[in-house]
Design a protein around this motif. Structure first.
Motif, PDB file in Angstrom:
ATOM      1  N   ASN A   1     -21.680   8.762 -17.230  1.00 28.56           N
ATOM      2  CA  ASN A   1     -21.410   8.478 -15.363  1.00 28.56           C
ATOM      3  C   ASN A   1     -20.284   7.479 -15.124  1.00 28.56           C
ATOM      4  OD1 ASN A   1     -22.622   6.336 -16.132  1.00 28.56           O
ATOM      5  ND2 ASN A   1     -23.951   6.216 -14.276  1.00 28.56           N
ATOM      6  N   GLU A   2     -19.396   7.386 -15.900  1.00 27.72           N
ATOM      7  CA  GLU A   2     -18.426   6.374 -15.970  1.00 27.72           C
ATOM      8  C   GLU A   2     -17.047   7.061 -15.824  1.00 27.72           C
ATOM      9  OE1 GLU A   2     -18.053   2.825 -18.374  1.00 27.72           O
ATOM     10  OE2 GLU A   2     -19.963   2.896 -18.510  1.00 27.72           O
ATOM     11  N   LEU A   3     -16.326   6.808 -14.841  1.00 25.04           N
ATOM     12  CA  LEU A   3     -14.873   7.300 -14.530  1.00 25.04           C
ATOM     13  C   LEU A   3     -13.939   6.395 -15.021  1.00 25.04           C
ATOM     14  CD1 LEU A   3     -12.738   9.595 -13.207  1.00 25.04           C
ATOM     15  CD2 LEU A   3     -13.352   8.525 -11.056  1.00 25.04           C
ATOM     16  N   TYR A   4     -12.907   6.675 -15.747  1.00 28.96           N
ATOM     17  CA  TYR A   4     -11.782   5.811 -16.132  1.00 28.96           C
ATOM     18  C   TYR A   4     -10.459   6.782 -15.600  1.00 28.96           C
ATOM     19  CZ  TYR A   4     -14.684   3.688 -19.494  1.00 28.96           C
ATOM     20  OH  TYR A   4     -15.659   3.032 -20.054  1.00 28.96           O
ATOM     21  N   PHE A   5      -9.728   5.786 -14.962  1.00 32.03           N
ATOM     22  CA  PHE A   5      -8.231   6.358 -14.600  1.00 32.03           C
ATOM     23  C   PHE A   5      -7.431   5.441 -14.578  1.00 32.03           C
ATOM     24  CE2 PHE A   5      -7.881   5.742  -9.967  1.00 32.03           C
ATOM     25  CZ  PHE A   5      -9.289   5.408  -9.730  1.00 32.03           C
ATOM     26  N   THR A   6      -5.992   5.583 -14.427  1.00 28.38           N
ATOM     27  CA  THR A   6      -4.864   4.796 -14.542  1.00 28.38           C
ATOM     28  C   THR A   6      -4.032   5.022 -13.275  1.00 28.38           C
ATOM     29  OG1 THR A   6      -4.965   4.439 -17.155  1.00 28.38           O
ATOM     30  CG2 THR A   6      -2.970   3.626 -15.946  1.00 28.38           C
ATOM     31  N   GLN A   7      -3.534   3.995 -12.419  1.00 28.18           N
ATOM     32  CA  GLN A   7      -2.888   4.320 -11.337  1.00 28.18           C
ATOM     33  C   GLN A   7      -1.609   3.273 -11.277  1.00 28.18           C
ATOM     34  OE1 GLN A   7      -4.770   4.243  -7.698  1.00 28.18           O
ATOM     35  NE2 GLN A   7      -5.316   2.168  -7.871  1.00 28.18           N
ATOM     36  N   ALA A   8      -0.350   3.746 -10.818  1.00 29.46           N
ATOM     37  CA  ALA A   8       0.695   2.787 -10.649  1.00 29.46           C
ATOM     38  C   ALA A   8       0.921   2.582  -9.010  1.00 29.46           C
ATOM     39  CB  ALA A   8       1.921   3.359 -11.134  1.00 29.46           C
ATOM     40  N   ILE A   9       1.345   1.464  -8.637  1.00 29.26           N
ATOM     41  CA  ILE A   9       1.373   0.931  -7.236  1.00 29.26           C
ATOM     42  C   ILE A   9       2.739   0.447  -6.967  1.00 29.26           C
ATOM     43  CG2 ILE A   9       0.396  -0.368  -5.367  1.00 29.26           C
ATOM     44  CD1 ILE A   9      -1.596   1.739  -6.434  1.00 29.26           C
ATOM     45  N   HIS A  10       3.399   1.136  -6.146  1.00 27.78           N
ATOM     46  CA  HIS A  10       4.696   0.436  -5.753  1.00 27.78           C
ATOM     47  C   HIS A  10       4.484  -0.504  -4.797  1.00 27.78           C
ATOM     48  CE1 HIS A  10       9.263   0.726  -4.200  1.00 27.78           C
ATOM     49  NE2 HIS A  10       9.168  -0.166  -4.866  1.00 27.78           N
ATOM     50  N   GLN A  11       4.649  -1.733  -5.147  1.00 29.60           N
ATOM     51  CA  GLN A  11       4.245  -2.951  -4.359  1.00 29.60           C
ATOM     52  C   GLN A  11       5.100  -3.173  -3.103  1.00 29.60           C
ATOM     53  OE1 GLN A  11       5.831  -3.201  -7.329  1.00 29.60           O
ATOM     54  NE2 GLN A  11       7.628  -4.254  -6.863  1.00 29.60           N
ATOM     55  N   GLU A  12       6.259  -2.790  -3.189  1.00 28.51           N
ATOM     56  CA  GLU A  12       7.032  -2.943  -1.995  1.00 28.51           C
ATOM     57  C   GLU A  12       6.829  -2.002  -0.896  1.00 28.51           C
ATOM     58  OE1 GLU A  12      11.231  -4.380  -3.963  1.00 28.51           O
ATOM     59  OE2 GLU A  12      10.371  -2.538  -4.829  1.00 28.51           O
ATOM     60  N   ALA A  13       6.247  -0.930  -1.276  1.00 31.59           N
ATOM     61  CA  ALA A  13       6.108   0.239  -0.284  1.00 31.59           C
ATOM     62  C   ALA A  13       4.587   0.753   0.220  1.00 31.59           C
ATOM     63  CB  ALA A  13       6.996   1.646  -0.809  1.00 31.59           C
ATOM     64  N   ILE A  14       3.640   0.684  -0.717  1.00 32.24           N
ATOM     65  CA  ILE A  14       2.627   1.056  -0.490  1.00 32.24           C
ATOM     66  C   ILE A  14       1.920   0.746   0.884  1.00 32.24           C
ATOM     67  CG2 ILE A  14       1.100  -0.386  -1.554  1.00 32.24           C
ATOM     68  CD1 ILE A  14      -0.599   1.967  -2.692  1.00 32.24           C
ATOM     69  N   VAL A  15       2.161  -0.552   1.283  1.00 32.59           N
ATOM     70  CA  VAL A  15       1.318  -0.901   2.807  1.00 32.59           C
ATOM     71  C   VAL A  15       2.123  -0.585   3.986  1.00 32.59           C
ATOM     72  CG1 VAL A  15       0.570  -3.011   1.591  1.00 32.59           C
ATOM     73  CG2 VAL A  15       2.716  -3.239   2.738  1.00 32.59           C
ATOM     74  N   VAL A  16       3.379   0.123   3.766  1.00 36.79           N
ATOM     75  CA  VAL A  16       4.077   0.624   4.967  1.00 36.79           C
ATOM     76  C   VAL A  16       3.365   1.579   5.740  1.00 36.79           C
ATOM     77  CG1 VAL A  16       6.253   1.812   5.676  1.00 36.79           C
ATOM     78  CG2 VAL A  16       6.220  -0.064   3.893  1.00 36.79           C
ATOM     79  N   PRO A  17       2.913   2.910   5.366  1.00 32.34           N
ATOM     80  CA  PRO A  17       2.219   3.519   6.260  1.00 32.34           C
ATOM     81  C   PRO A  17       1.082   2.944   6.834  1.00 32.34           C
ATOM     82  CG  PRO A  17       1.953   4.450   3.939  1.00 32.34           C
ATOM     83  CD  PRO A  17       2.939   3.141   3.793  1.00 32.34           C
ATOM     84  N   GLU A  18       0.293   1.701   6.225  1.00 33.01           N
ATOM     85  CA  GLU A  18      -1.048   1.353   6.553  1.00 33.01           C
ATOM     86  C   GLU A  18      -0.452   0.606   7.928  1.00 33.01           C
ATOM     87  OE1 GLU A  18      -3.816   2.554   5.259  1.00 33.01           O
ATOM     88  OE2 GLU A  18      -2.227   3.211   3.317  1.00 33.01           O
ATOM     89  N   ASN A  19       0.722  -0.164   7.930  1.00 29.93           N
ATOM     90  CA  ASN A  19       1.198  -0.729   8.917  1.00 29.93           C
ATOM     91  C   ASN A  19       1.245   0.059  10.175  1.00 29.93           C
ATOM     92  OD1 ASN A  19       2.030  -3.887   8.713  1.00 29.93           O
ATOM     93  ND2 ASN A  19       1.997  -2.979   6.602  1.00 29.93           N
ATOM     94  N   VAL A  20       1.864   1.270  10.107  1.00 32.56           N
ATOM     95  CA  VAL A  20       2.263   2.254  10.983  1.00 32.56           C
ATOM     96  C   VAL A  20       1.004   2.632  11.624  1.00 32.56           C
ATOM     97  CG1 VAL A  20       3.180   4.523  11.724  1.00 32.56           C
ATOM     98  CG2 VAL A  20       4.429   2.801  10.224  1.00 32.56           C
ATOM     99  N   ASP A  21      -0.022   3.052  10.788  1.00 34.00           N
ATOM    100  CA  ASP A  21      -1.319   3.413  11.311  1.00 34.00           C
ATOM    101  C   ASP A  21      -2.217   2.282  12.126  1.00 34.00           C
ATOM    102  OD1 ASP A  21      -1.209   6.068  10.535  1.00 34.00           O
ATOM    103  OD2 ASP A  21      -1.650   5.521   8.498  1.00 34.00           O
ATOM    104  N   ALA A  22      -1.910   1.076  11.590  1.00 36.16           N
ATOM    105  CA  ALA A  22      -2.606   0.072  12.433  1.00 36.16           C
ATOM    106  C   ALA A  22      -2.047  -0.295  13.631  1.00 36.16           C
ATOM    107  CB  ALA A  22      -2.429  -1.169  11.569  1.00 36.16           C
ATOM    108  N   ILE A  23      -0.862   0.054  13.820  1.00 37.24           N
ATOM    109  CA  ILE A  23      -0.199  -0.163  15.308  1.00 37.24           C
ATOM    110  C   ILE A  23      -0.859   0.958  16.246  1.00 37.24           C
ATOM    111  CG2 ILE A  23       1.947   0.379  16.555  1.00 37.24           C
ATOM    112  CD1 ILE A  23       3.521  -0.650  14.183  1.00 37.24           C
TER     113      ILE A  23
END
Ligand code: NAD
Length: 340
Positions: free
Chosen positions: A291-313
């Motif tokens: 019942n354990e799931l494994y995965f690997t992800q990459a995150i572009h630190q300079e950009a990932i929060v940008v859409p969240e800021n627009v939605d927060a507005i």
């Protein structure tokens, strides 16, 4: 009528949020601030933004550099419906009394402590809770990356517990004053890293422990996740859930995505500043053991929060429901258009 957005701090995050806000049909950037007249200040004007001085005592510096400013940050925020504070970590909290005095709503970034705001925010996980709020903090890049996938896994299958390793880019590409040239730094050495507790500011019921290491790269972070699920799932069940979410991008080694270097190379052909607003999950890394799931992800630190800021507005100014806001933001930033 477009809502008036002020960006306080036109740096790595600020310039990207300014460009993203400019792409929305229901909001406009009325000005951005810089502390000193450097090339970023000149670029802001070149891109058509009205420039204001973030530190009133520095007005003279701009004058002697021959850079036209419209006024001080206080004059800017007077005209704004909302401020997106993108100043360096901990400076946002120092700016808060100014926003309170002006009676203007403000969004803070992940470098601030959670108590700077009424709510720690992620658009997928808790958009509704931000509706009408005056002060919201968009959680950091790593936390945004973790919250998106954990929210999806929890709502679809139930999450029992999470153990995750963050392999962090040491600094952003422009940061020539800091760095780690040759080494791997456990940061912190003692468990847990702050990312797990930060996830809990958005998803308080998730049992999560994280450890983190800094490595000498500037491109992206990588997360290795181990998630114990309440339901028995197959790898295809997980892929189905991730494929349906535009803010998750599935890539594969067979397509040549052998490292973060290749992901960035791909994004260079697609987006301004090679910004990747999505979590990039290696499809081939998704594995279920019991019942354990494994995965690997990459995150572009300079950009990932940008859409969240627009939605927060949109949430804070009660401009749209969750699905409508996320759809508008995704369309304008071409999020979800490039599933591979
Ligand atoms: P940055 O240093 O690139 O930009 C900050 C900007 O704010 C600079 O232009 C600086 O001149 C300006 N500034 C300095 N003092 C100021 C003041 N008193 N008032 C207004 N502006 C001021 O920093 P950044 O990477 O954009 O980080 C901003 C925030 O976003 C931080 O809270 C950070 O933790 C968070 N964040 C950063 C990243 C990232 O990887 N860069 C990712 C997610 C969140």
């Amino acid at each position: 009528m477009k809502v008036k957005v002020a960006i306080n701090g036109y740096g790595t995050i600020g310039k990207r949020v300014a460009d993203a806000v400019s792409k929305q049909d229901d909001m406009e950037v009325i000005g951005v601030t810089k502390t000193k007249p450097d090339f970023e200040a000149k670029m802001a004007i070149k891109r058509g933004y009205k420039l204001y001085c973030a530190i009133p005592e520095n007005l003279e510096l701009f004058e002697s550099a021959g850079i036209k400013v419209e006024g001080t940050v206080e004059e800017l925020i007077e005209k704004a419906d909302i401020v997106v504070d993108c100043s360096p970590g901990k400076v946002g909290a120092q700016n808060k009394p100014m926003y309170e005095k002006a009676g203007v709503k403000a969004i803070f970034q992940g470098g601030e402590k959670k108590d700077v705001a009424e709510l720690s925010f992620n658009a997928l996980a808790n958009y509704e809770k931000a509706v009408g709020k005056n002060y919201v903090r968009v959680v950091s890049c790593n936390t945004t990356g973790l919250v998106r996938v954990l929210y999806l896994l929890d709502t679809n299958f139930g999450v029992e517990k999470v153990r995750a390793v963050m392999i962090r880019r040491v600094v952003d590409p422009k940061e020539d004053k800091k760095g780690l040239v040759n080494g791997i730094m456990p940061d912190p050495v003692k468990l847990p890293s702050h990312h797990g507790p930060d996830v809990q500011t958005v998803l308080p019921h998730i049992d999560i422990t994280t450890v983190a290491f800094k490595v000498p790269t500037t491109l992206m972070h990588v997360h290795s996740l181990n998630v114990q699920l309440k339901e028995k799932v197959s790898e295809d069940d997980v892929i189905d859930v991730f494929e349906k979410e535009p803010r998750i991008l599935l890539v594969s080694k067979d397509d040549g995505f052998t490292s973060t270097a290749k992901i960035i190379e791909w994004a260079r052909e697609l987006r301004l500043r090679y910004d990747i607003f999505e979590n990039v999950v290696w499809r081939d890394s998704i594995a279920v053991v019991g019942n354990e799931l494994y995965f690997t992800q990459a995150i572009h630190q300079e950009a990932i929060v940008v859409p969240e800021n627009v939605d927060a507005i949109r949430a804070m100014l009660e401009m749209a429901e969750k699905e409508e806001s996320i759809r508008k933001t995704n369309e304008s930033l071409e999020i979800g258009r490039f599933q591979i």
